[in-house]
Design an enzyme around this catalytic site. Structure first.
Site, PDB file in Angstrom:
ATOM      1  N   GLY A   1       0.831  -1.211   0.000  1.00  0.00           N
ATOM      2  CA  GLY A   1       0.000   0.000   0.000  1.00  0.00           C
ATOM      3  C   GLY A   1       0.856   1.247   0.000  1.00  0.00           C
ATOM      4  O   GLY A   1       2.095   1.181  -0.049  1.00  0.00           O
TER       5      GLY A   1
ATOM      6  N   ASP B   1      -4.439 -12.788   2.341  1.00  0.00           N
ATOM      7  CA  ASP B   1      -5.451 -11.976   3.016  1.00  0.00           C
ATOM      8  C   ASP B   1      -5.291 -12.204   4.512  1.00  0.00           C
ATOM      9  O   ASP B   1      -5.561 -13.300   5.008  1.00  0.00           O
ATOM     10  CB  ASP B   1      -6.840 -12.411   2.534  1.00  0.00           C
ATOM     11  CG  ASP B   1      -7.962 -11.627   3.198  1.00  0.00           C
ATOM     12  OD1 ASP B   1      -7.721 -11.031   4.270  1.00  0.00           O
ATOM     13  OD2 ASP B   1      -9.081 -11.631   2.652  1.00  0.00           O
TER      14      ASP B   1
ATOM     15  N   TYR C   1     -15.067   1.434   9.301  1.00  0.00           N
ATOM     16  CA  TYR C   1     -13.632   1.719   9.463  1.00  0.00           C
ATOM     17  C   TYR C   1     -13.342   2.117  10.910  1.00  0.00           C
ATOM     18  O   TYR C   1     -12.470   1.534  11.568  1.00  0.00           O
ATOM     19  CB  TYR C   1     -13.248   2.840   8.505  1.00  0.00           C
ATOM     20  CG  TYR C   1     -11.788   3.231   8.502  1.00  0.00           C
ATOM     21  CD1 TYR C   1     -10.811   2.368   8.003  1.00  0.00           C
ATOM     22  CD2 TYR C   1     -11.386   4.486   8.961  1.00  0.00           C
ATOM     23  CE1 TYR C   1      -9.466   2.751   7.976  1.00  0.00           C
ATOM     24  CE2 TYR C   1     -10.060   4.874   8.928  1.00  0.00           C
ATOM     25  CZ  TYR C   1      -9.103   4.004   8.436  1.00  0.00           C
ATOM     26  OH  TYR C   1      -7.779   4.393   8.410  1.00  0.00           O
TER      27      TYR C   1
ATOM     28  N   THR D   1      -2.337  11.457   6.075  1.00  0.00           N
ATOM     29  CA  THR D   1      -0.968  11.343   5.572  1.00  0.00           C
ATOM     30  C   THR D   1      -0.996  11.321   4.041  1.00  0.00           C
ATOM     31  O   THR D   1      -1.886  10.712   3.447  1.00  0.00           O
ATOM     32  CB  THR D   1      -0.332  10.056   6.118  1.00  0.00           C
ATOM     33  OG1 THR D   1      -0.404  10.097   7.543  1.00  0.00           O
ATOM     34  CG2 THR D   1       1.121   9.913   5.698  1.00  0.00           C
TER      35      THR D   1
HETATM   36  P1  NAD Z   1      -3.592   1.773   1.245  1.00  0.00           P
HETATM   37  O1  NAD Z   1      -4.945   1.388   0.809  1.00  0.00           O
HETATM   38  O2  NAD Z   1      -2.670   2.398   0.258  1.00  0.00           O
HETATM   39  O3  NAD Z   1      -2.814   0.531   1.864  1.00  0.00           O
HETATM   40  C1  NAD Z   1      -3.445  -0.513   2.543  1.00  0.00           C
HETATM   41  C2  NAD Z   1      -2.835  -1.818   2.064  1.00  0.00           C
HETATM   42  O4  NAD Z   1      -3.419  -2.910   2.806  1.00  0.00           O
HETATM   43  C3  NAD Z   1      -3.107  -2.104   0.588  1.00  0.00           C
HETATM   44  O5  NAD Z   1      -1.920  -2.506  -0.059  1.00  0.00           O
HETATM   45  C4  NAD Z   1      -4.121  -3.243   0.624  1.00  0.00           C
HETATM   46  O6  NAD Z   1      -4.082  -4.045  -0.534  1.00  0.00           O
HETATM   47  C5  NAD Z   1      -3.728  -3.970   1.889  1.00  0.00           C
HETATM   48  N1  NAD Z   1      -4.795  -4.768   2.491  1.00  0.00           N
HETATM   49  C6  NAD Z   1      -6.056  -4.374   2.811  1.00  0.00           C
HETATM   50  N2  NAD Z   1      -6.747  -5.400   3.338  1.00  0.00           N
HETATM   51  C7  NAD Z   1      -5.902  -6.463   3.369  1.00  0.00           C
HETATM   52  C8  NAD Z   1      -6.024  -7.802   3.821  1.00  0.00           C
HETATM   53  N3  NAD Z   1      -7.163  -8.282   4.338  1.00  0.00           N
HETATM   54  N4  NAD Z   1      -4.937  -8.629   3.718  1.00  0.00           N
HETATM   55  C9  NAD Z   1      -3.768  -8.165   3.213  1.00  0.00           C
HETATM   56  N5  NAD Z   1      -3.594  -6.913   2.761  1.00  0.00           N
HETATM   57  C10 NAD Z   1      -4.650  -6.066   2.843  1.00  0.00           C
HETATM   58  O7  NAD Z   1      -3.778   2.730   2.513  1.00  0.00           O
HETATM   59  P2  NAD Z   1      -2.713   3.562   3.369  1.00  0.00           P
HETATM   60  O8  NAD Z   1      -3.093   4.984   3.307  1.00  0.00           O
HETATM   61  O9  NAD Z   1      -1.349   3.156   2.996  1.00  0.00           O
HETATM   62  O10 NAD Z   1      -3.050   3.051   4.846  1.00  0.00           O
HETATM   63  C11 NAD Z   1      -2.247   2.083   5.500  1.00  0.00           C
HETATM   64  C12 NAD Z   1      -2.698   1.928   6.944  1.00  0.00           C
HETATM   65  O11 NAD Z   1      -2.593   3.175   7.640  1.00  0.00           O
HETATM   66  C13 NAD Z   1      -4.155   1.482   7.095  1.00  0.00           C
HETATM   67  O12 NAD Z   1      -4.250   0.576   8.180  1.00  0.00           O
HETATM   68  C14 NAD Z   1      -4.880   2.769   7.442  1.00  0.00           C
HETATM   69  O13 NAD Z   1      -6.037   2.530   8.201  1.00  0.00           O
HETATM   70  C15 NAD Z   1      -3.833   3.519   8.236  1.00  0.00           C
HETATM   71  N6  NAD Z   1      -4.060   4.965   8.194  1.00  0.00           N
HETATM   72  C16 NAD Z   1      -3.752   5.694   7.078  1.00  0.00           C
HETATM   73  C17 NAD Z   1      -3.995   7.069   7.062  1.00  0.00           C
HETATM   74  C18 NAD Z   1      -3.643   7.931   5.875  1.00  0.00           C
HETATM   75  O14 NAD Z   1      -3.865   9.127   5.918  1.00  0.00           O
HETATM   76  N7  NAD Z   1      -3.076   7.417   4.796  1.00  0.00           N
HETATM   77  C19 NAD Z   1      -4.582   7.688   8.166  1.00  0.00           C
HETATM   78  C20 NAD Z   1      -4.906   6.901   9.269  1.00  0.00           C
HETATM   79  C21 NAD Z   1      -4.627   5.546   9.277  1.00  0.00           C
END
Ligand code: NAD
Ligand code: UDP
Length: 311
Positions: free
Chosen positions: A10, A56, A145, A175
């Site tokens: 991700g 997963d 969520y 972020t």
């Molecule tokens: P993103 O969607 O780019 O990355 C999430 C990744 O998790 C993806 O690669 C997705 O394919 C993988 N994924 C989802 N469900 C899965 C599963 N069941 N098994 C395996 N892989 C799985 O999102 P991001 O912005 O990189 O967020 C990453 C983490 O940070 C998340 O947990 C999110 O809740 C947390 N977060 C992000 C932000 C932000 O602003 N970007 C803010 C608060 C929290």
């Protein structure tokens, strides 16, 4: 050290992979690509200390080689993504957290849960301190969520209290940076794409709602520091520089040199009206604070999106 990172393909996960490899760790990324893409880690695939497992994490996983650290970052994170995948979001926040905590326990590994400012919901306290319990609508569309992450925090604390796992909870505030998906529906990719292609910039509601945006390298640094503490309590990691969404639209438009008009669209249900981290705890516990301001962070991210739009 060997570090397993769920959601490693991700946006944030791929930057964590880069950082831990640079620190000399072996990195195992686990991802099912529901919202991530192999492209984010394509540059790592030949790296001798990097391994990718397609899995997963809502289903149990076993890893033979000894793990020192488990970072659980898998979860759809954009409101558009988690509204499209509500059940997968609930499962990865609950079952996925349980499974990865079990993995950390089995290996005696340190653990980090990626939590979120969304645990504060539409906050009634401002700025948000870790001691604030939040204002979340459990049956609203964002509940899938928010409640999954709240459950995940409870489960993480239970594994700490019952099993003595060395756990950590990072509450991440908005972020941004390179490798966000152009169409993930979050405000920054939307505005940048719209500005770069001369389309109208879509501000939801009256645009007076606020967010506080942090650049991804600051977050990664905070997570890295947190992992090596022995404090299980939640820590906000975010940049307190708060801005209205309307001002943000204007900033992005100017930076792109665009003449896009700004148009107003309905505000999504339960969209938080204000959000700003209180980072006193991160400062004290981690000696951390954000280093990259919006001007610099947006410039770097805009270059990335320019490249994407040209393709
Ligand atoms: P993103 O969607 O780019 O990355 C999430 C990744 O998790 C993806 O690669 C997705 O394919 C993988 N994924 C989802 N469900 C899965 C599963 N069941 N098994 C395996 N892989 C799985 O999102 P991001 O912005 O990189 O967020 C990453 C983490 O940070 C998340 O947990 C999110 O809740 C947390 N977060 C992000 C932000 C932000 O602003 N970007 C803010 C608060 C929290
Ligand atoms: N937003 C907007 N226009 C867009 C996308 C989002 O005005 O095209 C607003 C959204 O309503 C919210 C803020 O920008 O108030 C941040 O939205 P985002 O989806 O990035 O993340 P959130 O902080 O709500 O999880």
């Amino acid at each position: 050290m060997r570090t397993l990172i769920t959601g490693g393909a991700g946006f944030i996960g791929s930057h964590l992979c880069d950082r831990f490899l640079a620190e000399g760790h072996e990195v195992v990324a686990v991802d099912n690509f529901i919202t991530g893409t192999p492209e984010n880690i394509a540059h790592l695939l030949g790296h001798p200390h990097f391994k990718l497992i397609g899995h997963d994490v809502s289903n149990p996983l076993k890893v033979k080689d000894k793990l020192d650290n488990v970072l659980h970052f898998a979860s759809p994170a954009s409101p558009v993504d988690y509204l499209e995948h509500p059940i997968q979001t609930l499962k990865v926040g609950s079952l996925g957290t349980h499974n990865t905590l079990g993995l950390a326990k089995a290996h005696g590994a340190r653990y980090v849960l990626a939590s979120t400012s969304e645990v504060y919901g539409d906050p009634l306290e401002h700025p948000q301190k870790e001691g604030y319990w939040g204002n979340v609508n459990p049956v609203g569309v964002r509940g899938v969520y928010d409640e999954a992450k709240r459950f995940a925090e409870s489960m993480t604390m239970a594994y700490h209290r019952v099993h003595g796992v060395n756990t950590h909870i990072v509450r991440i505030f908005n972020t941004y940076g390179e490798r966000m998906r152009l169409n993930d529906g979050r405000v920054l990719p939307n505005f940048m794409y719209q500005a770069l292609t001369g389309q109208p910039i879509t501000v939801y509601g009256d645009g007076k709602q606020t967010r506080s945006f942090q650049y991804v390298s600051d977050l990664v640094d905070g997570v890295f520091r947190l992992l090596f503490t022995d404090d299980p309590n939640p820590v906000n990691i975010g940049n307190p520089a708060e801005i209205t969404i309307l001002q943000f639209a204007d900033e992005v438009k100017k930076l792109a040199g665009a003449d896009s008009e700004i148009v107003f669209r309905p505000l999504p249900q339960d969209d938080p009206k204000i959000r700003q981290p209180d980072i006193t705890r991160a400062r004290q516990l981690l000696g951390w604070e954000p280093k990259v301001g919006r001007a610099e962070g947006l410039k770097r991210t805009m270059e990335f999106f320019r490249g994407k739009v040209r393709k």
